[in-house]
Design a protein around this motif. Structure first.
Motif, PDB file in Angstrom:
ATOM      1  N   THR A 264       2.537   3.895  -1.627  1.00  0.00           N
ATOM      2  CA  THR A 264       1.598   3.013  -1.580  1.00  0.00           C
ATOM      3  C   THR A 264       0.913   2.834  -0.523  1.00  0.00           C
ATOM      4  O   THR A 264      -0.417   2.451  -0.246  1.00  0.00           O
ATOM      5  CB  THR A 264       2.298   1.936  -2.105  1.00  0.00           C
ATOM      6  OG1 THR A 264       3.075   1.164  -1.447  1.00  0.00           O
ATOM      7  CG2 THR A 264       2.660   1.901  -3.803  1.00  0.00           C
ATOM      8  N   ASN A 285      -1.008   5.968  -6.550  1.00  0.00           N
ATOM      9  CA  ASN A 285      -0.774   4.725  -6.353  1.00  0.00           C
ATOM     10  C   ASN A 285      -1.199   4.085  -4.921  1.00  0.00           C
ATOM     11  O   ASN A 285      -0.851   3.036  -4.701  1.00  0.00           O
ATOM     12  CB  ASN A 285       0.618   4.261  -6.700  1.00  0.00           C
ATOM     13  CG  ASN A 285       0.806   4.477  -8.348  1.00  0.00           C
ATOM     14  OD1 ASN A 285       0.033   4.290  -9.188  1.00  0.00           O
ATOM     15  ND2 ASN A 285       2.073   4.852  -8.681  1.00  0.00           N
ATOM     16  N   VAL A 287      -2.493   2.577  -1.795  1.00  0.00           N
ATOM     17  CA  VAL A 287      -3.121   1.483  -1.830  1.00  0.00           C
ATOM     18  C   VAL A 287      -3.829   1.173  -0.392  1.00  0.00           C
ATOM     19  O   VAL A 287      -5.040   0.765   0.026  1.00  0.00           O
ATOM     20  CB  VAL A 287      -2.492   0.071  -1.979  1.00  0.00           C
ATOM     21  CG1 VAL A 287      -3.232  -1.312  -1.646  1.00  0.00           C
ATOM     22  CG2 VAL A 287      -1.858  -0.001  -3.393  1.00  0.00           C
ATOM     23  N   LEU A 307      -8.268   8.019  -5.604  1.00  0.00           N
ATOM     24  CA  LEU A 307      -7.372   6.993  -5.762  1.00  0.00           C
ATOM     25  C   LEU A 307      -7.831   5.433  -6.315  1.00  0.00           C
ATOM     26  O   LEU A 307      -8.250   4.891  -5.598  1.00  0.00           O
ATOM     27  CB  LEU A 307      -6.561   6.874  -4.357  1.00  0.00           C
ATOM     28  CG  LEU A 307      -6.024   8.143  -3.829  1.00  0.00           C
ATOM     29  CD1 LEU A 307      -5.836   8.098  -2.116  1.00  0.00           C
ATOM     30  CD2 LEU A 307      -4.723   8.658  -4.322  1.00  0.00           C
ATOM     31  N   GLN A 308      -7.616   5.333  -7.528  1.00  0.00           N
ATOM     32  CA  GLN A 308      -8.276   4.024  -8.081  1.00  0.00           C
ATOM     33  C   GLN A 308      -7.754   2.829  -7.716  1.00  0.00           C
ATOM     34  O   GLN A 308      -8.049   1.807  -7.771  1.00  0.00           O
ATOM     35  CB  GLN A 308      -8.045   4.124  -9.647  1.00  0.00           C
ATOM     36  CG  GLN A 308      -8.791   5.377 -10.270  1.00  0.00           C
ATOM     37  CD  GLN A 308     -10.241   5.426  -9.991  1.00  0.00           C
ATOM     38  OE1 GLN A 308     -10.897   4.297 -10.615  1.00  0.00           O
ATOM     39  NE2 GLN A 308     -10.864   6.428  -9.286  1.00  0.00           N
ATOM     40  N   SER A 309      -6.472   2.922  -6.672  1.00  0.00           N
ATOM     41  CA  SER A 309      -5.713   1.680  -6.336  1.00  0.00           C
ATOM     42  C   SER A 309      -6.074   1.512  -4.892  1.00  0.00           C
ATOM     43  O   SER A 309      -5.872   0.398  -4.644  1.00  0.00           O
ATOM     44  CB  SER A 309      -4.503   1.494  -6.719  1.00  0.00           C
ATOM     45  OG  SER A 309      -3.882   1.576  -8.098  1.00  0.00           O
ATOM     46  N   ARG A 311      -7.456   0.325  -1.530  1.00  0.00           N
ATOM     47  CA  ARG A 311      -8.152  -0.634  -0.944  1.00  0.00           C
ATOM     48  C   ARG A 311      -8.468  -0.750   0.519  1.00  0.00           C
ATOM     49  O   ARG A 311      -9.541  -1.144   0.972  1.00  0.00           O
ATOM     50  CB  ARG A 311      -7.379  -2.016  -1.046  1.00  0.00           C
ATOM     51  CG  ARG A 311      -6.927  -2.361  -2.628  1.00  0.00           C
ATOM     52  CD  ARG A 311      -6.157  -3.729  -2.537  1.00  0.00           C
ATOM     53  NE  ARG A 311      -5.840  -3.881  -3.783  1.00  0.00           N
ATOM     54  CZ  ARG A 311      -5.121  -5.073  -4.363  1.00  0.00           C
ATOM     55  NH1 ARG A 311      -4.593  -5.788  -3.436  1.00  0.00           N
ATOM     56  NH2 ARG A 311      -4.730  -5.057  -5.681  1.00  0.00           N
ATOM     57  N   LEU A 333     -11.625  -0.595  -6.091  1.00  0.00           N
ATOM     58  CA  LEU A 333     -10.803  -1.607  -5.105  1.00  0.00           C
ATOM     59  C   LEU A 333     -11.035  -1.725  -3.735  1.00  0.00           C
ATOM     60  O   LEU A 333     -10.462  -2.189  -2.870  1.00  0.00           O
ATOM     61  CB  LEU A 333      -9.286  -1.722  -5.547  1.00  0.00           C
ATOM     62  CG  LEU A 333      -8.996  -1.721  -7.116  1.00  0.00           C
ATOM     63  CD1 LEU A 333      -7.339  -1.892  -7.259  1.00  0.00           C
ATOM     64  CD2 LEU A 333      -9.440  -3.273  -7.651  1.00  0.00           C
ATOM     65  N   SER A 356     -17.704  -1.265  -5.846  1.00  0.00           N
ATOM     66  CA  SER A 356     -16.467  -2.236  -5.016  1.00  0.00           C
ATOM     67  C   SER A 356     -17.159  -3.227  -4.352  1.00  0.00           C
ATOM     68  O   SER A 356     -18.331  -3.287  -3.970  1.00  0.00           O
ATOM     69  CB  SER A 356     -15.686  -1.210  -3.939  1.00  0.00           C
ATOM     70  OG  SER A 356     -16.750  -0.422  -3.282  1.00  0.00           O
TER      71      SER A 356
END
Length: 396
Positions: A264, A285, A287, A307-309, A311, A333, A356
């Protein structure tokens, strides 16, 4: 006249007829006496003034009991400024001891070797000094050890790798100015390892660290690491959070690092890493990714745009070329995006700002052309954000 004899069976029934509550009562009274003596030996800190002879020690907020016996002792933030008394190990069932955030002086408290059942030991944020003893493994039942934020120095001894059930080991923010041992790789149950912010002598990462199959958290930021990241780090299948930033690492990023599915967080910023970013991005996953301030070349992998998670993506101050992956502007995100000081080209994906709410957007010192994506300006998406650097792009 024949002599009357008691049989062993009679003695057995006589023993078990003693009420268990009496045994528990004796234990509680004995342990209360031990704790009151401990309080006195610690200088009677006002923070534990509620300890007294008129109440059960199991009712004190700093104490946790199991079946009437003290098993956990919480003395964190109690303004303790004296050494740890040997009498603490008179609590024969003690498994948990928290002494964090005090002012405890002296060397590592080897008196705790007599706490034979101790499993969790937290000594962080005190005034401990000196070297870690070479026989620290005498605390053989430890599951968790935290000695961080003290003034320990010298080498970390090889015996640190002899704890058979240790799951977490935190030694960060000390003054260790020697070496750390490859034997840490023998801790087959280790899940968390924190060694950051120590001035070790320049050392390569031991290959043995790649054997820690249960490790999910690795924090070695600012530890004078040199050489390459071992390729066998690809085998750390449980790894989730990975920070080797602010070191002197060089060479490529391990080819399958981003194929570790549970990953992550990856922080490798401020090193001397080179070559391309690995092409295969299967850690869906992810982040936070920070690979900034290295010597990375080639293009940004297309997989980052899936990568949809995600940030946080920092790739600035490298030698990256090519266009941004198309999907990167559609990540829902994404909050922090910095790719300045590279050789990137093409136009910014028009999707930026549609999906976003960017809080930091820095793309200057590249070779982008065209105009700023309309949606970054529409509806004040960029207004009031903390970091905006567009370089020479037009904002219409």
């Amino acid at each position: 006249m024949s002599e009357t004899r008691f049989t062993p069976l009679f003695f057995f029934f006589l023993f078990i007829s003693i009420p268990i509550t009496v045994i528990h009562s004796q234990t509680i009274n004995d342990e209360r006496t031990i704790l009151l003596n401990l309080k006195q030996q610690l200088g009677n800190p006002p923070s534990i003034s509620s300890w007294n002879s008129s109440s059960s020690s199991c009712d004190w907020s700093e104490i946790y009991c199991t079946t009437g016996s003290v098993t956990e002792l919480y003395l964190n933030e109690k303004d303790i400024n004296s050494t740890i008394p040997p009498s603490i190990c008179d609590l024969k069932n003690l498994t948990f001891l928290d002494l964090t955030l005090n002012f405890i002086p002296g060397e590592f408290p080897i008196t705790l070797y007599n706490c034979s059942k101790l499993q969790f030991l937290y000594l962080s944020q005190n005034y401990f000094v000196g070297q870690i003893p070479s026989d620290i493994d005498r605390l053989s039942s430890l599951i968790s050890l935290d000695i961080s934020a003290n003034n320990f120095s010298g080498n970390i001894p090889p015996s640190i790798g002899k704890f058979p059930v240790l799951r977490s080991l935190y030694m960060h923010q000390n003054l260790f100015n020697g070496t750390f041992p490859k034997e840490i790789g023998n801790l087959s149950n280790l899940e968390e390892l924190g060694m950051a912010y120590n001035p070790f002598v320049p050392m390569e990462i031991p290959l043995e660290f790649g054997f820690l199959k249960k490790l999910w958290y690795l924090w070695m930021k600012g530890t004078n690491l040199i050489g390459e990241i071992p390729e066998n780090f690809n085998n750390l299948s449980s790894l989730q959070q990975f920070d080797l930033s602010i070191n002197n690492l060089e060479g490529p990023i391990p080819s399958d690092l981003f194929s570790i599915e549970n990953l992550t967080i990856v922080y490798l910023f401020k090193n001397h890493l080179s070559n391309e970013i690995p092409r295969e991005i299967n850690a869906l996953n992810l982040v936070e990714v920070d690979l900034s301030q290295n010597n990375l070349t080639g293009s940004i992998p297309e997989g980052f745009g899936k990568l949809q998670s995600l940030r946080f993506l920092n790739l600035f101050s490298n030698q990256l070329t090519g266009e941004l992956p198309a999907g990167i502007g559609s990540l829902p995100l994404l909050r922090d995006f910095k790719v300045f000081q590279n050789r990137l080209s093409g136009v910014l994906p028009s999707e930026f700002g549609v999906y976003s709410k960017l809080e930091a957007f820095e793309v200057s010192e590249n070779q982008f052309r065209g105009e700023l994506p309309e949606n970054l300006c529409a509806g004040g998406v960029l207004q009031g954000k903390r970091e905006i650097d567009l370089g020479f792009l037009s904002t219409r």
